[in-house]
Design a protein around this motif. Structure first.
Motif, PDB file in Angstrom:
ATOM      1  N   TYR A  42       0.876  -1.177   0.000  1.00 25.22           N
ATOM      2  CA  TYR A  42       0.000   0.000   0.000  1.00 25.22           C
ATOM      3  C   TYR A  42       0.908   1.220   0.000  1.00 25.22           C
ATOM      4  O   TYR A  42       1.624   1.465   0.980  1.00 25.22           O
ATOM      5  N   ASP A  43       0.898   2.000  -1.093  1.00 20.98           N
ATOM      6  CA  ASP A  43       1.895   3.060  -1.254  1.00 20.98           C
ATOM      7  C   ASP A  43       1.335   4.122  -2.178  1.00 20.98           C
ATOM      8  O   ASP A  43       0.628   3.801  -3.143  1.00 20.98           O
ATOM      9  N   ASN A  44       1.650   5.385  -1.906  1.00 21.85           N
ATOM     10  CA  ASN A  44       1.272   6.451  -2.844  1.00 21.85           C
ATOM     11  C   ASN A  44       2.417   6.824  -3.779  1.00 21.85           C
ATOM     12  O   ASN A  44       2.264   7.716  -4.621  1.00 21.85           O
ATOM     13  N   PHE A  45       3.558   6.177  -3.626  1.00 24.86           N
ATOM     14  CA  PHE A  45       4.732   6.343  -4.497  1.00 24.86           C
ATOM     15  C   PHE A  45       5.249   7.785  -4.522  1.00 24.86           C
ATOM     16  O   PHE A  45       5.842   8.216  -5.505  1.00 24.86           O
ATOM     17  N   CYS A  46       5.066   8.513  -3.416  1.00 22.62           N
ATOM     18  CA  CYS A  46       5.589   9.884  -3.372  1.00 22.62           C
ATOM     19  C   CYS A  46       7.098   9.897  -3.213  1.00 22.62           C
ATOM     20  O   CYS A  46       7.748  10.880  -3.558  1.00 22.62           O
ATOM     21  N   ASN A  47       7.671   8.827  -2.656  1.00 25.30           N
ATOM     22  CA  ASN A  47       9.120   8.760  -2.479  1.00 25.30           C
ATOM     23  C   ASN A  47       9.635   7.375  -2.844  1.00 25.30           C
ATOM     24  O   ASN A  47      10.559   6.856  -2.236  1.00 25.30           O
TER      25      ASN A  47
END
Length: 337
Positions: free
Chosen positions: A30-35
């Motif tokens: 679960y990740d928003n891939f901001c970093n």
């Protein structure tokens, strides 16, 4: 067991994915891939033969969390998602409290609503602040000196309180020291956005030619060579610590454990070890101390050994070898793909 890893596409998270898959667990990232970079998922599949399920979402979105936990039948969570720059936390404190503290609260609420009881939380040795004694034991007072450290401390307290509530969670809090290195394949590793905040990726980028020189902040500390001493732990060892933590999560309501080697290494010692691993000279320049930097801290690793049955297996030479293997195979990180 299906485990959801918030922030699972990041440096530490990707290595935990590999370790969990090798241990026979199903993994949901679960990740928003901001970093982080979506290419990480392909690399995990290449290493393990299995691609984790991926849910793109923000840890502050409680409805998205509930949906993900329910849809995938998760029985445990490893919570890594958060902002982690000490320097940025000073200028962006609102964002840090929102992501690191509110995000942890939203996740706990989602777990309570879906009946998921076990959580392993990624905390930090920064919660201790200036050491009264070394090595740092888990019962040392908490006195973090940065907003980042305070957000980690508050998230620890929040989870500890919820563990005693009417809808309790079983909580294992892992206080990381300094994760470095990479998977031995060189397929996944540390790839921070912009100028690295941490020492090892900065050295790596100097070694590969992406940065001209390593700035060493302070050479007048009360240490043998005048530079700061830290406890560096191989990220693969750190990942194994999470599997051990999951295995004992339901044995007691709240457990707080250091993950470190119990040994300190100075900046110059790490630079020398990295130079030996890559066969290059690492140019350095000395700069004044940074505000808030501590001369020396390293973990007591006794509790991790006694309660989790875990200890770090790899030393500084292996950490530098694997970090360089990742960097030389991926000069521009995941952007090479």
């Amino acid at each position: 067991m299906t485990v959801m890893i918030t922030g699972g596409a990041g440096f530490v998270g990707s290595h935990i994915c590999v370790e969990l898959i090798h241990a026979g667990r199903k993994v949901v990232v679960y990740d928003n891939f901001c970093n982080s970079h979506p290419e990480v998922i392909n690399r995990i599949r290449r290493i393990t033969g299995t691609a984790p399920e991926v849910v793109r979402g923000d840890v502050r979105d409680v409805e998205a969390l509930i949906s993900a936990l329910s849809a995938h039948g998760c029985s445990a969570v490893i919570h890594l998602a958060g902002l982690k720059s000490v320097a940025d936390s000073v200028s962006k404190s609102t964002e840090y409290y929102d992501c690191n503290v509110v995000g942890t609260l939203r996740l706990a609420q989602a777990m309570q609503q879906t009946g998921v009881r076990n959580i392993v939380f990624s905390s930090s040795a920064t919660v201790y602040g200036e050491p009264d004694m070394l090595p740092l034991r888990e019962d040392h007072k908490l006195a973090p000196f940065s907003p980042y450290g305070r957000t980690k401390m508050q998230a620890e307290e929040l989870l500890s309180d919820i563990a005693q509530s009417q809808s309790p969670l079983n909580v294992v809090i892992l206080r990381y020291f300094n994760p470095v290195g990479s998977h031995e394949s060189g397929l996944i590793g540390e790839d921070p956005n912009g100028i690295p905040n941490n020492l090892m990726p900065y050295i790596s980028r100097v070694a590969i030619g992406r940065l001209p020189v390593l700035n060493v902040y302070g050479n007048d500390y009360p240490t043998p060579d005048g530079t700061g001493i830290r406890d560096y732990v191989h990220v693969a060892d750190l990942a194994a610590g999470h599997v051990a933590a999951l295995d004992c999560a339901d044995k007691q309501r709240v457990l707080k454990v250091n993950l470190g080697t119990g040994r300190g290494t100075s900046v110059l010692e790490l630079v020398d070890a990295y130079a030996g691993a890559c066969g290059k000279t690492i140019p350095i320049t000395f700069a004044p101390r940074r505000a808030g930097d501590i001369a020396s801290y390293y973990a007591s690793a006794e509790l991790a050994a006694n309660v989790l049955g875990w200890h770090a297996k790899r030393g500084i030479a292996e950490m530098c070898r694997d970090a360089w293997n990742w960097q030389r195979k991926n000069p521009n990180g995941y952007l090479d793909q």
